[in-house]
Design an enzyme around this catalytic site. Structure first.
Site, mmCIF file in Angstrom:
data_model
loop_
_atom_site.group_PDB
_atom_site.id
_atom_site.type_symbol
_atom_site.label_atom_id
_atom_site.label_comp_id
_atom_site.label_asym_id
_atom_site.label_seq_id
_atom_site.Cartn_x
_atom_site.Cartn_y
_atom_site.Cartn_z
ATOM 1 C CG ASP A 13 -1.820 -1.225 1.277
ATOM 2 O OD1 ASP A 13 -2.258 -1.672 0.214
ATOM 3 O OD2 ASP A 13 -2.023 -1.753 2.384
ATOM 4 C CE LYS A 16 3.296 -2.392 -4.490
ATOM 5 N NZ LYS A 16 2.870 -2.052 -3.111
ATOM 6 C CB ALA A 39 -2.242 -6.633 -5.452
ATOM 7 N N GLY A 40 -4.285 -4.458 -4.543
ATOM 8 C CA GLY A 40 -5.290 -3.510 -5.001
ATOM 9 C C GLY A 40 -4.585 -2.221 -5.340
ATOM 10 C CG HIS A 41 -1.663 -1.794 -7.768
ATOM 11 N ND1 HIS A 41 -0.721 -2.260 -8.643
ATOM 12 C CD2 HIS A 41 -1.247 -2.167 -6.547
ATOM 13 C CE1 HIS A 41 0.219 -2.908 -7.972
ATOM 14 N NE2 HIS A 41 -0.075 -2.872 -6.703
ATOM 15 C CD GLN A 223 0.856 -8.724 -2.443
ATOM 16 O OE1 GLN A 223 1.639 -9.375 -3.095
ATOM 17 N NE2 GLN A 223 -0.381 -8.557 -2.825
HETATM 18 P P1 IMP Z 1 -2.528 -12.748 1.757
HETATM 19 O O1 IMP Z 1 -1.621 -12.155 0.753
HETATM 20 O O2 IMP Z 1 -3.992 -12.549 1.424
HETATM 21 O O3 IMP Z 1 -2.186 -14.162 2.065
HETATM 22 O O4 IMP Z 1 -2.330 -11.941 3.142
HETATM 23 C C1 IMP Z 1 -1.111 -12.020 3.873
HETATM 24 C C2 IMP Z 1 -0.751 -10.678 4.474
HETATM 25 O O5 IMP Z 1 -0.387 -9.787 3.442
HETATM 26 C C3 IMP Z 1 -1.892 -9.999 5.235
HETATM 27 O O6 IMP Z 1 -1.345 -9.273 6.309
HETATM 28 C C4 IMP Z 1 -2.462 -9.036 4.218
HETATM 29 O O7 IMP Z 1 -3.115 -7.943 4.827
HETATM 30 C C5 IMP Z 1 -1.195 -8.615 3.517
HETATM 31 N N1 IMP Z 1 -1.430 -8.167 2.136
HETATM 32 C C6 IMP Z 1 -1.682 -8.925 1.055
HETATM 33 N N2 IMP Z 1 -1.818 -8.172 -0.039
HETATM 34 C C7 IMP Z 1 -1.635 -6.910 0.351
HETATM 35 C C8 IMP Z 1 -1.619 -5.659 -0.349
HETATM 36 O O8 IMP Z 1 -1.791 -5.578 -1.569
HETATM 37 N N3 IMP Z 1 -1.384 -4.560 0.415
HETATM 38 C C9 IMP Z 1 -1.144 -4.644 1.741
HETATM 39 N N4 IMP Z 1 -1.148 -5.769 2.431
HETATM 40 C C10 IMP Z 1 -1.388 -6.906 1.737
#
Ligand code: IMP
Length: 437
Positions: A13, A16, A39-41, A223
């Site tokens: 976050d 990017k 992910a969320g961009h 991430q």
């Molecule tokens: P997962 O990727 O869904 O397995 O989550 C694992 C950890 O990564 C958790 O703490 C999520 O909140 C964090 N996480 C996964 N994707 C993102 C992202 O795009 N931004 C911020 N944190 C993320």
């Protein structure tokens, strides 16, 4: 030759999406190399806010080639939803978008297992619930199903049936797994397969051809470094290689083709989900940063934990990624904060440490050592030239640069494309921010 990896230097976050959106104008292709729709961009184009979870944000620029590399895990339903949304916005995907045949699929049982683990776990990771971890587990366990398998329905069905039987045997109590309908999953995926077939490719080859023609490629990390499976705050990490090294294994492009690494860094720190966060603020200042910075997850809508800038973590990220220059984001969120604190080291078991600890339990015990900087108490939103920033703001940036060990080549002063300062720095000479040549 000027190929660049854009990587997050904190817990994701960092902004990017905006940085890649701006830079992509100077590149021919944008390739994602890991992660999935966790992910969320967020990108703001002409007042419209667009959130992309899988397709690289470069897609919003006409004629750019966008690639989902072999290191990405793909939930086809989510991808197709995003593709449909983009086409509704008149974004042309045909001929511009490629999906690696080697990318692994996120299947319905992965999401069920993700949720089940989070419910039962002693230490909740706070995943996004998108099935990402279990999909990568299957990849490593060598039972994953890749995009290429969709082209052969009997093989796809056979593998799916085997996997489903195995998961059910491993989790006999799980009712959601028991309720999954193999025939339905197969039928859905055959429909999805038809939709994505024109976009499937050997993307390593597509990239190789482009690179041989002298085209510029931007590798978009998802991430952040501290969520990397190897180098992050394990086990509170995501299940993929979010650091710059992942760009090569996740796309099938040699490390020799990478010319530069740009680290994206937020002017303060945020984290979503569980895990240590030494500079976290659970007070009114933390609430202020969350509100002012709109720190709510782009994927899950969850509140992000907020805290001061942690120079120990960012310095670590600069080292393990080999960051040449930084892109500093959300500076304007600090416009009315005074003083502004920077964590310059940790106190751990009575002594000072300056290196990011490998053992997460130790990081949990670390107390931040702060240095206070006077705030600038003036708006920076939309400032376009570095010298026009308030004096204290430039002092803050220069202190961050010195502590992190890398200069800021790009400074974002607001969510819009135009709200950006670009600096021409010696560190960026091999790949500079701007037109090639
Ligand atoms: P997962 O990727 O869904 O397995 O989550 C694992 C950890 O990564 C958790 O703490 C999520 O909140 C964090 N996480 C996964 N994707 C993102 C992202 O795009 N931004 C911020 N944190 C993320």
């Amino acid at each position: 030759m000027a190929n660049l990896v854009v990587v997050g230097t904190q817990w994701g976050d960092e902004g990017k999406g905006k940085v890649v959106d701006i830079l992509s104008q100077w590149f021919d292709a944008v390739a994602r190399y890991q992660g999935g729709n966790n992910a969320g961009h967020t990108v703001v184009v002409e007042e419209e806010k667009i959130v992309l979870h899988l397709v690289p944000s470069g897609v919003l620029r006409r004629g750019k080639i966008c690639i989902l590399g072999n290191g990405v895990v793909i939930d086809l339903e989510a991808l197709i939803h995003e593709m449909d949304q983009l086409e509704r916005l008149q974004v042309r995907l045909a001929g511009n978008f490629y999906i690696s045949k080697g990318a692994h699929l996120v299947l319905p049982y992965h999401k069920i297992l993700d949720a089940a683990r989070e419910q039962k776990a002693l230490h909740r990771i706070g995943t996004t619930g998108r099935g990402i971890g279990p999909a990568y587990v299957d990849k490593m366990a060598r039972v994953g199903i890749r995009v290429a398998a969709l082209a052969d329905p009997p093989i796809f069905k056979e593998r799916l049936a085997l996997n489903l039987a195995e998961k059910r045997a491993q989790h006999p109590e799980n009712e959601a797994l028991a309720a999954l309908d193999l025939e339905q999953i197969c039928a859905d995926h055959m429909r999805f397969a038809e939709r994505i077939a024109p976009f499937e490719a050997d993307t390593s080859l597509v990239l190789d051809r482009m690179l041989k023609e002298g085209k510029r490629v931007l590798f978009e990390g998802a991430q952040g470094t501290l969520l990397d499976i190897d180098l992050g705050t394990y086990p509170y990490v995501t299940s993929s290689s979010a650091t710059a090294g992942g760009a090569c294994t996740g796309t099938g492009v040699s490390p020799r083709r990478i010319d530069g690494i740009l680290g994206v860094v937020k002017a303060y720190t945020t984290r979503v989900g569980g895990g240590p966060f030494p500079t976290e603020l659970t007070d009114a200042t933390g609430d202020y940063l969350r509100e002012r910075g709109q720190e709510f997850g782009a994927t899950t809508g969850r509140q992000r934990r907020c805290g001061w800038f942690d120079a120990v973590g960012v310095r670590y990220a600069v080292r393990v990624n080999g960051v040449d220059a930084l892109a500093l984001t959300k500076l304007d969120v600090l416009d009315q904060v005074d003083p502004i604190r920077i964590c310059v080291g940790y106190r751990w078991r009575g002594r000072r440490i300056d290196e990011f600890p490998v053992e997460t339990a130790h990081l949990l015990q670390c107390e931040p050592i702060y240095e206070d900087m006077p705030g600038w108490m003036a708006p920076t939103v939309g400032i376009l030239r570095y010298p026009d920033l308030p004096d204290n703001c430039r002092r803050y940036i220069e202190r961050l640069e010195a502590l992190a060990g890398a200069p800021c080549a790009l400074i974002s002063t607001g969510p819009r494309r135009s709200e950006t300062i670009l600096r021409d720095l010696p560190a960026t000479a091999p790949w500079r921010l701007g037109p090639a040549g």
